[in-house]
Design an enzyme around this catalytic site. Structure first.
Site, short mmCIF file in Angstrom:
data_model
loop_
_atom_site.label_atom_id
_atom_site.label_comp_id
_atom_site.label_asym_id
_atom_site.label_seq_id
_atom_site.Cartn_x
_atom_site.Cartn_y
_atom_site.Cartn_z
N HIS A 100 0.80 -1.23 0.00
CA HIS A 100 0.00 0.00 0.00
C HIS A 100 0.84 1.28 0.00
O HIS A 100 0.31 2.35 -0.32
CB HIS A 100 -0.92 0.03 1.22
CG HIS A 100 -1.90 -1.09 1.27
ND1 HIS A 100 -3.08 -1.07 0.56
CD2 HIS A 100 -1.88 -2.28 1.93
CE1 HIS A 100 -3.75 -2.20 0.79
NE2 HIS A 100 -3.04 -2.95 1.61
N GLU A 130 -7.89 -3.89 -3.68
CA GLU A 130 -8.28 -4.60 -2.47
C GLU A 130 -9.49 -3.88 -1.87
O GLU A 130 -9.37 -2.86 -1.22
CB GLU A 130 -7.14 -4.64 -1.46
CG GLU A 130 -7.45 -5.55 -0.27
CD GLU A 130 -6.35 -5.58 0.78
OE1 GLU A 130 -6.35 -6.52 1.58
OE2 GLU A 130 -5.52 -4.66 0.80
N HIS A 186 -3.22 -12.39 1.70
CA HIS A 186 -2.76 -12.55 3.09
C HIS A 186 -3.51 -13.67 3.84
O HIS A 186 -4.32 -13.44 4.73
CB HIS A 186 -2.78 -11.25 3.87
CG HIS A 186 -4.00 -10.39 3.78
ND1 HIS A 186 -5.28 -10.86 3.90
CD2 HIS A 186 -4.11 -9.04 3.62
CE1 HIS A 186 -6.13 -9.86 3.81
NE2 HIS A 186 -5.44 -8.74 3.64
N ARG A 223 -14.72 -28.98 11.63
CA ARG A 223 -16.06 -29.32 11.15
C ARG A 223 -16.56 -28.37 10.05
O ARG A 223 -17.43 -28.74 9.27
CB ARG A 223 -17.05 -29.32 12.32
CG ARG A 223 -16.74 -30.43 13.33
CD ARG A 223 -17.90 -30.65 14.28
NE ARG A 223 -17.57 -31.61 15.32
CZ ARG A 223 -17.58 -32.92 15.16
NH1 ARG A 223 -17.90 -33.44 13.99
NH2 ARG A 223 -17.25 -33.72 16.16
N ASP A 241 2.30 -6.37 2.41
CA ASP A 241 1.15 -5.59 2.87
C ASP A 241 1.65 -4.30 3.51
O ASP A 241 1.09 -3.80 4.48
CB ASP A 241 0.29 -6.40 3.87
CG ASP A 241 -1.13 -5.86 3.99
OD1 ASP A 241 -1.50 -4.98 3.20
OD2 ASP A 241 -1.87 -6.32 4.89
N ALA A 280 -2.95 -3.02 10.92
CA ALA A 280 -3.28 -2.20 9.76
C ALA A 280 -2.11 -2.21 8.79
O ALA A 280 -1.33 -1.25 8.70
CB ALA A 280 -3.61 -0.77 10.19
#
Length: 391
Positions: free
Chosen positions: A65, A139, A226, A237, A284, A318
């Site tokens: 970013h 994104e 990610h 399950r 990221d 973040a």
């Protein structure tokens, strides 16, 4: 004509290890790779010796970013140039500018600015290394509110063909990858439209069940962002989206290997399930990458960086300050062979983008994007398209 012969202790192509390696570079392209004894030095070529160092392809980051105090959502030439320079210093020589969920007009302005920068991206006459912006990773906004992470809830949108086309038009065909939550109504139709437009579709920020994720994979989604982060947790399950990702051979998986986003046992599980050929190391990274602790922005989100960890005001992760050289060191520390670790940061992302003959490899005809690593796997020098290696 610019000719350079780089001579290092070894090279990782990354599929092959070459001892006493030499790489011949002509006008920013690799023209020969092999052992030094097998390569003749052309007349007029400069020879650069790198004793004690390993040369690897430049890193390719498909999920970042920002860096150097700037965010890609700024969409301004100076900001994107600062990001590109910061990334190159840490070995990332190519990247996708990754957006975050935002108001539609704001998002369109950002991608328009990024696309404009790309259209004017020139490398002739450059004197220092700078990463190449390969395209846009969208994104959001088509993500799950329940798994949004720090993406602003107000601007999350249901899958909408008209909105996607509006964004793609603003981006002038620069979008390469789109992340979405496959369980949302309209997601399968959007996957079809995105694939027809030539986009890579990724599963991410999703609360999908195994069945919902499997349907998306069958419809053409073949990447996952990610992995483990912002996803429905795995249960024996109801394995959810993670069950589909881990058991679908065609799906490639991103890993933020900073030791904060994913614990080592989970990293080992992902690597064991997918294999080194299907895992991509990503950062990221945010505007805080390459910067000291302090206050930064991720899109319109205020983040605080303390001890290198990015969090919003609620304490949620973040993004990161991770660089791909550090990601490689971290996975090697798990016991992953260096050749495989390098592959996850070079060839694998290049292959995802269909650029494996140009990026992420040391091979005839590829761009001369090179990283020199010392014995501790730290970046000693970087070249981007033949520029930047210390004389």
């Amino acid at each position: 004509m610019s000719l350079l012969l780089l001579h290092a202790d070894r090279a990782l192509t990354p599929s092959e290890e070459i001892r006493d390696a030499a790489i011949l570079i002509e006008d920013g392209k690799i023209t020969s790779v092999g052992q030094r004894s097998a390569i003749s030095v052309p007349a007029g070529a400069r020879v650069h010796k790198a004793p004690g160092l390993t040369v690897v392809p430049g890193f390719v980051d498909v999920h970042i970013h920002g860096a150097g105090g700037h965010d890609v959502m700024e969409g301004l030439p100076d900001a994107l140039s600062a990001i590109a320079s910061t990334l190159a210093r840490n070995g990332t020589t190519s990247f996708l500018a990754t957006t975050v969920t935002a108001q539609a007009d704001s998002l369109c302005r950002s991608v328009e600015g990024i696309a404009s920068y790309m259209s004017r991206q020139t490398f002739a006459g450059q004197s220092s290394a700078s990463a190449e912006l390969l395209g846009i990773h969208l994104e959001g906004p088509f993500i799950s509110a329940a798994r949004r992470g720090v993406h602003p809830a107000a601007w999350i949108a249901p899958p909408c063909v008209a909105l996607l086309k509006r964004i793609l038009d603003a981006a002038m065909r620069s979008v390469r990858l789109v992340t979405l939550a496959p369980e949302l109504p309209g997601a399968l139709e959007l996957i079809s439209i995105a694939r027809q437009a030539g986009l890579i579709v990724a599963l991410g920020h999703t609360d999908a069940t195994f069945e919902e994720a499997s349907a998306a994979i069958a419809a053409g989604a073949h990447h996952a962002v990610h992995v483990f982060n912002a996803m429905r947790p795995f249960s024996h399950r109801e394995t959810g989206v993670l069950g589909a990702i881990l058991t679908s051979p065609e799906v490639t998986a991103e890993l933020i290997a900073d030791g904060v986003h994913v614990d080592p046992p989970a990293m080992r599980l992902l690597l064991s399930s997918k294999g080194a050929s299907h895992v991509l190391l990503v950062s990221d990274g945010t505007a805080a990458t390459g910067m000291p602790d302090g206050q930064y922005r991720l899109g319109e989100i205020e983040v605080t960086v303390k001890e290198g960890i990015c969090r919003n005001s609620d304490g949620r992760l973040a993004g990161s300050t991770l660089t791909l050289d550090r990601a490689i060191r971290n996975v090697v520390a798990l016991g992953v062979p260096l050749t495989q670790a390098v592959q996850m940061a070079t060839l694998n992302p290049a292959r995802l983008l269909g650029l494996e003959k140009k990026k992420g490899v040391l091979a005839l005809g590829a761009d001369a994007d090179l990283v020199l690593l010392d014995e501790k796997l730290r970046v000693a020098d970087v070249m981007t398209r033949g520029v930047g290696l210390v004389a």
